[in-house]
Design an enzyme around this catalytic site. Sequence first.
Site, short mmCIF file in Angstrom:
data_model
loop_
_atom_site.label_atom_id
_atom_site.label_comp_id
_atom_site.label_asym_id
_atom_site.label_seq_id
_atom_site.Cartn_x
_atom_site.Cartn_y
_atom_site.Cartn_z
N LYS A 76 0.79 -1.13 -0.04
CA LYS A 76 -0.05 0.09 -0.06
C LYS A 76 0.83 1.22 0.00
O LYS A 76 0.58 2.34 -0.76
CB LYS A 76 -0.97 -0.02 1.09
N HIS B 216 0.21 -6.64 17.81
CA HIS B 216 -0.90 -7.54 18.06
C HIS B 216 -1.83 -7.47 19.18
O HIS B 216 -1.06 -7.05 20.30
CB HIS B 216 -0.49 -9.16 18.17
#
Length: 113
Positions: free
Chosen positions: A54, A100
């Site tokens: 991206k 995470h």
Amino acid sequence: MIGIDIVSISRIDEMINKFGEKALKRFLNESEILLTKSSQNAAGFWAAKEAFSKALGTGIGSECSFLDIEISKDQKGKPFFTTKTLNKFNIKQADLSISHDGGFAIAAVILLK
């Protein structure tokens, strides 16, 4: 150039449970498979590669595949994109952060050409 991606760890876990190492080989290089000891780690690498693509402005596809992007870790465990990857895409500097929490893995990438 900045790229960010988030992925559900359970999505990656389901892929691994269904297809085993074959699933990992679709988005990880051999050296990366050795570094990923859990679905959480694999999900972090997935998000990092999506974020890289991206930031590059291409997304994952014919111009930039998962296997074109290689991640390693330093002695302290900090992930980074390999020199081979940076050279392939004419990147001078890349910064990568993976986290995470709450069943998700997220990655942020900054690329300088």
